[in-house]
Write an enzyme that holds these catalytic residues in place. Sequence first.
Site, PDB file in Angstrom:
ATOM      1  N   GLY A  24       0.823  -1.216   0.000  1.00 54.72           N
ATOM      2  CA  GLY A  24       0.000   0.000   0.000  1.00 54.72           C
ATOM      3  C   GLY A  24       0.850   1.256   0.000  1.00 54.72           C
ATOM      4  O   GLY A  24       2.088   1.191   0.068  1.00 54.72           O
ATOM      5  N   ASP A  25       0.196   2.419  -0.151  1.00 55.01           N
ATOM      6  CA  ASP A  25       0.862   3.727  -0.105  1.00 55.01           C
ATOM      7  C   ASP A  25       1.901   3.911  -1.218  1.00 55.01           C
ATOM      8  O   ASP A  25       2.883   4.622  -1.039  1.00 55.01           O
ATOM      9  CB  ASP A  25       1.553   3.962   1.251  1.00 55.01           C
ATOM     10  CG  ASP A  25       0.614   3.724   2.412  1.00 55.01           C
ATOM     11  OD1 ASP A  25      -0.548   4.146   2.309  1.00 55.01           O
ATOM     12  OD2 ASP A  25       1.033   3.106   3.413  1.00 55.01           O
ATOM     13  N   GLY A  27       1.455   5.360  -4.031  1.00 55.05           N
ATOM     14  CA  GLY A  27       1.222   6.551  -4.858  1.00 55.05           C
ATOM     15  C   GLY A  27       0.161   6.275  -5.908  1.00 55.05           C
ATOM     16  O   GLY A  27       0.137   6.904  -6.978  1.00 55.05           O
ATOM     17  N   LYS A  28      -0.735   5.347  -5.596  1.00 58.26           N
ATOM     18  CA  LYS A  28      -1.789   4.974  -6.559  1.00 58.26           C
ATOM     19  C   LYS A  28      -2.693   6.150  -6.892  1.00 58.26           C
ATOM     20  O   LYS A  28      -3.077   6.340  -8.043  1.00 58.26           O
ATOM     21  CB  LYS A  28      -2.667   3.839  -5.992  1.00 58.26           C
ATOM     22  CG  LYS A  28      -1.944   2.530  -5.806  1.00 58.26           C
ATOM     23  CD  LYS A  28      -2.871   1.471  -5.257  1.00 58.26           C
ATOM     24  CE  LYS A  28      -3.293   1.697  -3.836  1.00 58.26           C
ATOM     25  NZ  LYS A  28      -2.225   1.625  -2.833  1.00 58.26           N
ATOM     26  N   GLY A  52      -6.321   5.683   2.305  1.00 58.80           N
ATOM     27  CA  GLY A  52      -6.183   7.133   2.380  1.00 58.80           C
ATOM     28  C   GLY A  52      -5.474   7.593   1.126  1.00 58.80           C
ATOM     29  O   GLY A  52      -4.295   7.370   0.960  1.00 58.80           O
ATOM     30  N   HIS A  53      -6.234   8.144   0.198  1.00 56.45           N
ATOM     31  CA  HIS A  53      -5.635   8.577  -1.061  1.00 56.45           C
ATOM     32  C   HIS A  53      -5.395  10.077  -0.997  1.00 56.45           C
ATOM     33  O   HIS A  53      -6.324  10.836  -0.793  1.00 56.45           O
ATOM     34  CB  HIS A  53      -6.584   8.313  -2.229  1.00 56.45           C
ATOM     35  CG  HIS A  53      -6.993   6.882  -2.344  1.00 56.45           C
ATOM     36  ND1 HIS A  53      -6.094   5.873  -2.476  1.00 56.45           N
ATOM     37  CD2 HIS A  53      -8.206   6.307  -2.352  1.00 56.45           C
ATOM     38  CE1 HIS A  53      -6.739   4.728  -2.570  1.00 56.45           C
ATOM     39  NE2 HIS A  53      -8.020   4.963  -2.485  1.00 56.45           N
ATOM     40  N   THR A 141      -5.811  -0.161  10.805  1.00 60.23           N
ATOM     41  CA  THR A 141      -6.128   1.264  10.803  1.00 60.23           C
ATOM     42  C   THR A 141      -7.261   1.575  11.790  1.00 60.23           C
ATOM     43  O   THR A 141      -7.670   2.723  11.904  1.00 60.23           O
ATOM     44  CB  THR A 141      -6.573   1.711   9.400  1.00 60.23           C
ATOM     45  OG1 THR A 141      -7.704   0.920   9.012  1.00 60.23           O
ATOM     46  CG2 THR A 141      -5.464   1.551   8.382  1.00 60.23           C
ATOM     47  N   GLN A 236      -4.968  -0.312  -0.822  1.00 63.38           N
ATOM     48  CA  GLN A 236      -3.929  -1.137  -0.197  1.00 63.38           C
ATOM     49  C   GLN A 236      -2.992  -1.705  -1.284  1.00 63.38           C
ATOM     50  O   GLN A 236      -2.782  -1.039  -2.278  1.00 63.38           O
ATOM     51  CB  GLN A 236      -4.536  -2.247   0.673  1.00 63.38           C
ATOM     52  CG  GLN A 236      -5.219  -1.722   1.934  1.00 63.38           C
ATOM     53  CD  GLN A 236      -6.658  -1.286   1.709  1.00 63.38           C
ATOM     54  OE1 GLN A 236      -7.434  -1.979   1.076  1.00 63.38           O
ATOM     55  NE2 GLN A 236      -7.016  -0.136   2.244  1.00 63.38           N
ATOM     56  N   THR A 313      -3.904   7.274   9.255  1.00 64.67           N
ATOM     57  CA  THR A 313      -3.627   7.221  10.696  1.00 64.67           C
ATOM     58  C   THR A 313      -2.491   8.143  11.129  1.00 64.67           C
ATOM     59  O   THR A 313      -2.287   8.330  12.325  1.00 64.67           O
ATOM     60  CB  THR A 313      -3.240   5.778  11.095  1.00 64.67           C
ATOM     61  OG1 THR A 313      -2.073   5.417  10.338  1.00 64.67           O
ATOM     62  CG2 THR A 313      -4.356   4.796  10.816  1.00 64.67           C
TER      63      THR A 313
HETATM   64  P1  IMP Z   1      -6.915  -2.868   8.163  1.00 66.08           P
HETATM   65  O1  IMP Z   1      -7.080  -2.847   6.688  1.00 66.08           O
HETATM   66  O2  IMP Z   1      -7.276  -1.595   8.829  1.00 66.08           O
HETATM   67  O3  IMP Z   1      -7.561  -4.067   8.784  1.00 66.08           O
HETATM   68  O4  IMP Z   1      -5.335  -3.048   8.460  1.00 66.08           O
HETATM   69  C1  IMP Z   1      -4.614  -4.242   8.135  1.00 66.08           C
HETATM   70  C2  IMP Z   1      -3.211  -3.918   7.643  1.00 66.08           C
HETATM   71  O5  IMP Z   1      -3.301  -3.238   6.405  1.00 66.08           O
HETATM   72  C3  IMP Z   1      -2.423  -3.008   8.574  1.00 66.08           C
HETATM   73  O6  IMP Z   1      -1.041  -3.357   8.509  1.00 66.08           O
HETATM   74  C4  IMP Z   1      -2.630  -1.620   7.977  1.00 66.08           C
HETATM   75  O7  IMP Z   1      -1.581  -0.741   8.291  1.00 66.08           O
HETATM   76  C5  IMP Z   1      -2.617  -1.991   6.500  1.00 66.08           C
HETATM   77  N1  IMP Z   1      -3.362  -1.027   5.673  1.00 66.08           N
HETATM   78  C6  IMP Z   1      -4.686  -0.899   5.546  1.00 66.08           C
HETATM   79  N2  IMP Z   1      -5.003   0.080   4.687  1.00 66.08           N
HETATM   80  C7  IMP Z   1      -3.843   0.570   4.236  1.00 66.08           C
HETATM   81  C8  IMP Z   1      -3.493   1.582   3.295  1.00 66.08           C
HETATM   82  O8  IMP Z   1      -4.341   2.236   2.660  1.00 66.08           O
HETATM   83  N3  IMP Z   1      -2.168   1.786   3.111  1.00 66.08           N
HETATM   84  C9  IMP Z   1      -1.210   1.062   3.744  1.00 66.08           C
HETATM   85  N4  IMP Z   1      -1.478   0.112   4.620  1.00 66.08           N
HETATM   86  C10 IMP Z   1      -2.790  -0.139   4.873  1.00 66.08           C
END
Ligand code: IMP
Length: 437
Positions: A24-25, A27-28, A52-53, A141, A236, A313
């Site tokens: 994830g993250d 730069g999509k 979070g875009h 998150t 993600q 977050t």
């Molecule tokens: P959840 O999706 O909130 O259940 O989190 C599960 C895992 O996915 C954790 O390690 C989060 O930090 C990660 N995660 C969830 N959404 C994102 C995102 O948009 N970017 C990066 N990591 C994410």
Amino acid sequence: MALKANLKRSKNHKNIVIIGAQWGDEGKAKMVDVLTEQVDIVARYQGGSNAGHTVVADGKKFVFHQIPSGILHKGKKCVIGNGVVLDPIGLLGEMDSLVKAGVNLKGRLAISNRAHLLMPYHRLLDGASESRKGSGKIGTTNRGIGPAYMDKMGRVGLKVVDFEDPKYFRAKLREIAKEKNFLLKNYYGLPGINPDRIADEYLKVSHRIKPLVVDTANYLEAKLSQGESILAEGAQGTLLDVDFGTYPYVTSSSASVGGVCTGLGIGPQWLDEIYGVTKAYTTRVGEGPFPSEMDAAYGEMIRKRGGEYGATTGRPRRCGWLDLVALRYACRINGFTGILLTKVDVLSLSKTVKLCVAYKKKGKTIHEFPAGLPELSACQPVYKEMKGWDKDLSRTHRLADLPVETRKYLDAIEKYIQVPITWISVGPDRSQIFQKP
Ligand code: IMP
């Protein structure tokens, strides 16, 4: 079938999928923002408000959690597919802030009637489960994503379509509350929930959601058949995919390409280009193994240079070298037709740069991304070290202007993954990007 194939060939514009190739993250959102110009509809297929875009447009910074980032493009339509778990109250907040910023949403946002609803008890259970796990926590998150998908798969979820029948909605919620309250009170030692209060609140806001609700699978099929094109926006990344990621340190949805078909209700024959987005290095938030993680001092330097803090977050992201074992695995799982390489500018500070080209475990060299957590946790990175560069790349607009060392770095990546790099991003702005011939 033949008719569809013909229609597809007769279109000017291709259907595009954008998928995170890492944790994830990557730069999509920026890539979606740039490529939205080429399509008519942008559709989210999985995840929820955990995403979070961040998009910087006309000097204004926008952070989206549920609404596809294509909404900033005048006239483009956006779809929230059935594979998303929808937080309706959060969505209304996002809509309000867009309207306040002058974005016209009229007739541009469609929500799937089959999407599951993310409810307040999902958030409570997410937080409670994480606290109880202590040091063994996933590092979620805290948006309730895991519990919402658990209910979906456990066949006890509420769907957007259930807003249509308030009596059914309330009765189902009362039934669900019995089990949730047992768990909250007896297992987590927390106060229970009041289903009627939740039903009142959700049914009250449902009148704003209902006009946006359609059968998005039908809607997309109809638009595609008329020659309109879509961009499927992943949230993600592949290494957080519930099947292919670093389980259990994953999210609870199918972030990889399979999720596009199940999360939008369209067939794979519509998918033309499947782009994987990867940073020129690697980051991850939350817990879990990370073989190419940098040492603390270097990681801190990259974090500062790259602004590596979570959009949802605010958590600092862990930083590492580009892991080609993981990237090649993501290429295979998703069948990427091209790679969008982001944040190449952030690496412009090193005498040397490293690429992780294999893992070592107990003296054995491993070339495939392991499925098991203990195995991946025991893996040590094997690096290919290359000469770095310290030129400011942020104003570069063509491949030929990149330092020779950067071009060699890109060549080494392509050679290893056997997928072409098609776009290169050298800064956060829309203009700081160019196509690689
Ligand atoms: P959840 O999706 O909130 O259940 O989190 C599960 C895992 O996915 C954790 O390690 C989060 O930090 C990660 N995660 C969830 N959404 C994102 C995102 O948009 N970017 C990066 N990591 C994410």
